[in-house]
Design a protein around this motif. Sequence first.
Motif, PDB file in Angstrom:
ATOM      1  N   ARG A  31     -12.213 -41.827 -41.667  1.00  0.00           N
ATOM      2  CA  ARG A  31     -12.124 -40.752 -40.691  1.00  0.00           C
ATOM      3  C   ARG A  31     -12.910 -41.125 -39.440  1.00  0.00           C
ATOM      4  O   ARG A  31     -13.640 -42.113 -39.419  1.00  0.00           O
ATOM      5  CB  ARG A  31     -12.668 -39.441 -41.279  1.00  0.00           C
ATOM      6  CG  ARG A  31     -14.155 -39.445 -41.565  1.00  0.00           C
ATOM      7  CD  ARG A  31     -14.629 -38.074 -42.055  1.00  0.00           C
ATOM      8  NE  ARG A  31     -16.075 -38.028 -42.212  1.00  0.00           N
ATOM      9  CZ  ARG A  31     -16.727 -38.317 -43.325  1.00  0.00           C
ATOM     10  NH1 ARG A  31     -16.044 -38.692 -44.396  1.00  0.00           N
ATOM     11  NH2 ARG A  31     -18.045 -38.244 -43.381  1.00  0.00           N
ATOM     12  N   GLY A  32     -12.738 -40.312 -38.409  1.00  0.00           N
ATOM     13  CA  GLY A  32     -13.468 -40.530 -37.157  1.00  0.00           C
ATOM     14  C   GLY A  32     -12.679 -41.267 -36.104  1.00  0.00           C
ATOM     15  O   GLY A  32     -13.214 -41.628 -35.050  1.00  0.00           O
ATOM     16  N   GLY A  33     -11.378 -41.464 -36.343  1.00  0.00           N
ATOM     17  CA  GLY A  33     -10.568 -42.205 -35.378  1.00  0.00           C
ATOM     18  C   GLY A  33     -10.373 -41.484 -34.063  1.00  0.00           C
ATOM     19  O   GLY A  33     -10.041 -42.103 -33.047  1.00  0.00           O
ATOM     20  N   GLY A  34     -10.572 -40.153 -34.061  1.00  0.00           N
ATOM     21  CA  GLY A  34     -10.417 -39.404 -32.823  1.00  0.00           C
ATOM     22  C   GLY A  34     -11.409 -39.806 -31.744  1.00  0.00           C
ATOM     23  O   GLY A  34     -11.194 -39.502 -30.564  1.00  0.00           O
ATOM     24  N   VAL A  35     -12.474 -40.502 -32.145  1.00  0.00           N
ATOM     25  CA  VAL A  35     -13.438 -41.006 -31.155  1.00  0.00           C
ATOM     26  C   VAL A  35     -12.736 -41.933 -30.163  1.00  0.00           C
ATOM     27  O   VAL A  35     -13.125 -42.016 -28.992  1.00  0.00           O
ATOM     28  CB  VAL A  35     -14.603 -41.725 -31.859  1.00  0.00           C
ATOM     29  CG1 VAL A  35     -15.509 -42.440 -30.853  1.00  0.00           C
ATOM     30  CG2 VAL A  35     -15.415 -40.716 -32.675  1.00  0.00           C
ATOM     31  N   ALA A  36     -11.702 -42.625 -30.617  1.00  0.00           N
ATOM     32  CA  ALA A  36     -10.950 -43.502 -29.710  1.00  0.00           C
ATOM     33  C   ALA A  36     -10.307 -42.696 -28.587  1.00  0.00           C
ATOM     34  O   ALA A  36     -10.296 -43.128 -27.425  1.00  0.00           O
ATOM     35  CB  ALA A  36      -9.878 -44.267 -30.489  1.00  0.00           C
ATOM     36  N   ILE A  37      -9.765 -41.533 -28.916  1.00  0.00           N
ATOM     37  CA  ILE A  37      -9.183 -40.658 -27.891  1.00  0.00           C
ATOM     38  C   ILE A  37     -10.251 -40.212 -26.915  1.00  0.00           C
ATOM     39  O   ILE A  37     -10.068 -40.251 -25.687  1.00  0.00           O
ATOM     40  CB  ILE A  37      -8.526 -39.426 -28.556  1.00  0.00           C
ATOM     41  CG1 ILE A  37      -7.423 -39.851 -29.530  1.00  0.00           C
ATOM     42  CG2 ILE A  37      -7.973 -38.475 -27.495  1.00  0.00           C
ATOM     43  CD1 ILE A  37      -6.876 -38.699 -30.365  1.00  0.00           C
ATOM     44  N   VAL A  38     -11.395 -39.790 -27.467  1.00  0.00           N
ATOM     45  CA  VAL A  38     -12.498 -39.283 -26.644  1.00  0.00           C
ATOM     46  C   VAL A  38     -12.980 -40.337 -25.667  1.00  0.00           C
ATOM     47  O   VAL A  38     -13.064 -40.102 -24.451  1.00  0.00           O
ATOM     48  CB  VAL A  38     -13.661 -38.816 -27.544  1.00  0.00           C
ATOM     49  CG1 VAL A  38     -14.861 -38.407 -26.694  1.00  0.00           C
ATOM     50  CG2 VAL A  38     -13.228 -37.669 -28.446  1.00  0.00           C
ATOM     51  N   VAL A  39     -13.306 -41.507 -26.199  1.00  0.00           N
ATOM     52  CA  VAL A  39     -13.872 -42.571 -25.363  1.00  0.00           C
ATOM     53  C   VAL A  39     -12.879 -43.040 -24.309  1.00  0.00           C
ATOM     54  O   VAL A  39     -13.215 -43.196 -23.130  1.00  0.00           O
ATOM     55  CB  VAL A  39     -14.331 -43.752 -26.244  1.00  0.00           C
ATOM     56  CG1 VAL A  39     -14.738 -44.946 -25.383  1.00  0.00           C
ATOM     57  CG2 VAL A  39     -15.496 -43.319 -27.139  1.00  0.00           C
ATOM     58  N   THR A  40     -11.639 -43.249 -24.723  1.00  0.00           N
ATOM     59  CA  THR A  40     -10.626 -43.730 -23.783  1.00  0.00           C
ATOM     60  C   THR A  40     -10.406 -42.738 -22.644  1.00  0.00           C
ATOM     61  O   THR A  40     -10.354 -43.115 -21.468  1.00  0.00           O
ATOM     62  CB  THR A  40      -9.289 -43.969 -24.516  1.00  0.00           C
ATOM     63  OG1 THR A  40      -9.498 -44.856 -25.610  1.00  0.00           O
ATOM     64  CG2 THR A  40      -8.267 -44.571 -23.566  1.00  0.00           C
ATOM     65  N   PHE A  41     -10.295 -41.456 -22.997  1.00  0.00           N
ATOM     66  CA  PHE A  41     -10.044 -40.445 -21.972  1.00  0.00           C
ATOM     67  C   PHE A  41     -11.242 -40.276 -21.047  1.00  0.00           C
ATOM     68  O   PHE A  41     -11.098 -40.266 -19.813  1.00  0.00           O
ATOM     69  CB  PHE A  41      -9.698 -39.112 -22.634  1.00  0.00           C
ATOM     70  CG  PHE A  41      -9.360 -38.020 -21.654  1.00  0.00           C
ATOM     71  CD1 PHE A  41      -8.112 -37.968 -21.060  1.00  0.00           C
ATOM     72  CD2 PHE A  41     -10.292 -37.045 -21.327  1.00  0.00           C
ATOM     73  CE1 PHE A  41      -7.790 -36.972 -20.147  1.00  0.00           C
ATOM     74  CE2 PHE A  41      -9.982 -36.041 -20.422  1.00  0.00           C
ATOM     75  CZ  PHE A  41      -8.729 -36.001 -19.827  1.00  0.00           C
TER      76      PHE A  41
END
Length: 344
Positions: A46-56
């Motif tokens: 889990r925790g893959g949503g960090v990729a969305i956060v960082v990229t955005f």
Amino acid sequence: MTYWWIIPVVAAVSLLLTAILRRYALARSIIDIPNARSSHSVPTPRGGGVAIVVTFLFSLPLVAWEGLAATSGLIALGGAAALVALIGFMDDHGHIAARWRLLGHFAAAIWALCWLGGLPVVRVFGMDIDLIWYGQILAAVYLVWMLNLYNFMDGIDGIASVEAMCTCLGACLLYWLSGFEDMILMPLILAMAVAGFLFWNFPPARIFMGDAGSGFLGIALGVMSIQAAWASAPLFWAWLILLGVFIVDATFTLMRRLSRGDKVYEAHRSHAYQFASRQFGKHLPVTLAVGALNLFWLLPIALCVTLFDLDGALGLVIAYVPLVMLAVKFHAGELEKAEPGRLS
């Protein structure tokens, strides 16, 4: 239009970063272990949503540098979303008491509203209504509910990602057709950040989003909808229509559980989409159905509101009535039966 090169770069970075986060989660045993309240049967990082956060978030300074969006809007969006993502990240890696999470969520909502100028005049059934300070309280509650409902709705593979992409790309189309081309970039960037993650999250998911990602998406979409309200009253109603699947399922489920006296802060599997996924035996049909509802039902109504002068409030009612019927059909908020198994 030289800035369009940003779009594929955002998707590629998100794709790569999600892969890195997946390897990191596997190495550090940051794994979602199925339990009685899970909709999955396979332990998954889990925790893959960090990729969305960082990229955005890392795209925002570039957008500001190029002067592609209003600075106040970027500060509102970036600050609120970053705070919510940080709270979610800390909760993913430990535990934060619900009262402190809620306090942080309201702080993020107030931050965004201060920079946006609050909630503008709202047009309801042809009447312009200025809610004055009541409107600011209502807007703060709306933003906090948006980020929490998005967390509640992130329960099966791909559903939160598909909803975010459909909503953002639908909004981009509405902006383009309505003459608000200058507002397209931010929802388009968010959609591409989600697209990179969705490659890894599409059923069967190889990594989950986590609270950091789901809360981030909820507050980001909420802030963008209020930004749209300042540009055009019909656009705000259009955003609410586009978000209808998540708003109706989460709100109907919450109201039903509250009326029964359930502890609504406890984990459960009684959302309509969760009952539906157990009925069909897979996550994929439900996730695809959410995309189809957005594309073939909600988007056309939103287009009627923005382009053909359909009253926004009336359009919302038309859009939501079948969604409420689906929520009832799939037992949203009802007590769970013991026999359904967990899904992969």
